[in-house]
Design an enzyme around this catalytic site. Sequence first.
Site, PDB file in Angstrom:
ATOM      1  N   GLY A  36     -16.720   1.726  35.849  1.00 36.65           N
ATOM      2  CA  GLY A  36     -17.495   2.768  36.504  1.00 36.65           C
ATOM      3  C   GLY A  36     -18.187   3.640  35.479  1.00 36.65           C
ATOM      4  NE  ARG A  37     -21.866   7.633  38.165  1.00 40.85           N
ATOM      5  CZ  ARG A  37     -22.219   8.829  38.628  1.00 40.85           C
ATOM      6  NH1 ARG A  37     -23.275   9.447  38.122  1.00 40.85           N
ATOM      7  NH2 ARG A  37     -21.509   9.413  39.580  1.00 40.85           N
ATOM      8  CG  PHE A  38     -17.496   9.421  35.402  1.00 40.97           C
ATOM      9  CD1 PHE A  38     -18.127  10.370  34.621  1.00 40.97           C
ATOM     10  CD2 PHE A  38     -18.017   9.130  36.661  1.00 40.97           C
ATOM     11  CE1 PHE A  38     -19.248  11.043  35.086  1.00 40.97           C
ATOM     12  CE2 PHE A  38     -19.137   9.801  37.121  1.00 40.97           C
ATOM     13  CZ  PHE A  38     -19.752  10.753  36.335  1.00 40.97           C
ATOM     14  N   GLY A  39     -15.213   5.588  33.608  1.00 42.09           N
ATOM     15  CA  GLY A  39     -14.005   4.944  33.128  1.00 42.09           C
ATOM     16  C   GLY A  39     -13.967   3.475  33.488  1.00 42.09           C
ATOM     17  NE  ARG A  40     -12.094   0.950  28.574  1.00 39.27           N
ATOM     18  CZ  ARG A  40     -11.263   0.202  27.867  1.00 39.27           C
ATOM     19  NH1 ARG A  40     -11.062  -1.070  28.206  1.00 39.27           N
ATOM     20  NH2 ARG A  40     -10.646   0.687  26.811  1.00 39.27           N
ATOM     21  CB  VAL A  41      -9.617  -0.629  36.477  1.00 39.93           C
ATOM     22  CG1 VAL A  41      -8.214  -1.112  36.855  1.00 39.93           C
ATOM     23  CG2 VAL A  41      -9.941   0.671  37.206  1.00 39.93           C
ATOM     24  CE  LYS A  64      -9.960   5.347  38.369  1.00 38.13           C
ATOM     25  NZ  LYS A  64     -10.103   5.701  39.787  1.00 38.13           N
ATOM     26  CG  ASP A  71     -14.966   7.858  47.520  1.00 36.42           C
ATOM     27  OD1 ASP A  71     -16.152   7.759  47.875  1.00 36.42           O
ATOM     28  OD2 ASP A  71     -14.591   7.616  46.358  1.00 36.42           O
TER      29      ASP A  71
END
Length: 340
Positions: free
Chosen positions: A64-69, A84, A176
């Site tokens: 994602g824009r702010f992190g990764r899994v 995460k 969400d």
Amino acid sequence: MTGEKGEEDGEDVSWDLEDLTMEELSEGQAAARTLEDMLTLSSQALVQAEVEDLYDEVRQLGQGRFGRVMLVTHRQRGTPMALKLLSKASTTRQGFLYEFCVGLTLGSHPCIVATYGIGLETQACYGFLSEPALHGDLIALILPKRGLPETAAQLCVQQLASALEHIHSRGLVYRDLKPENVLVFEPGCRRVKLTDFGHTRPRGTLLRLAGPPIPYTAPELCSSARLPQGLPIQPSLDAWALGVLLFCLLTGYFPWDQPLPDQDPFYQDFLDWRASGKACDRPAPWVGLTPVADRLLAMLLDPRPRQRGPVGSVRAFLGQSWQETAGGPERARDEGEGPQ
């Protein structure tokens, strides 16, 4: 992704008695107190270490824009887990802890991703562990202009409704729901789970929509009459989003781009059909759905939040046909069979 600085929704954790019953007010306040206590304890228990000191990275599961899994295995025990990681450059410590604690609170439900009680702080990131989903997310399964097979759609919605009911029973609103936040654990949607709780809030939290609405945004959030003080959020927001998601699963389309009649003709067509109930007013995107699906969607997509059906409404419609079969008989529809 969660805990991002500058969320799309402005919020103020307070309540307006004009919009909430005393029971609803109590539920939201109790949930807020529980999360505050958990945040304090979790903040004190963060593990200070680098990822490579504890885990072997196998492959990336999501970005994602702010992190990764990442799919990782424990260096000593070899246990596979999802890690995460949220960058400190775009994530506040409080925001990270909040999502972590909400996941811990809700993860006992079989249709919600289980969050493990290990929070990690590295030099550059915050992270937490959860059970891994090796079949990706729901968005990859929805075929444009076709959706999902009806059996898979019903299985998926049944499980998501159960997960949302569990969230609501804890005094929280998910806020969400979208295919990217539904992880697939078995083919055919036989087992799916809800994830990503960065936007989950206690019932009654005042919400102000800062950006333009999207298809999943309930119409009450689009009303300028409620701004700037905000709208006390209710589970009915999740019911609306579930209705939009169900429509996507059955058709491969969004029913509209945004629920604003003066700006979106598809939404205006839907409102006109609701008002008339006549087959001749049926919007084109709804062709192919059965009267049973129409009635279910009419409950979940009622523009009036207090009259909107709860997420559990789907149970009464399971096992019935939601999609017209190819080459089947013409739809027999009385004027009163449109959504009301």
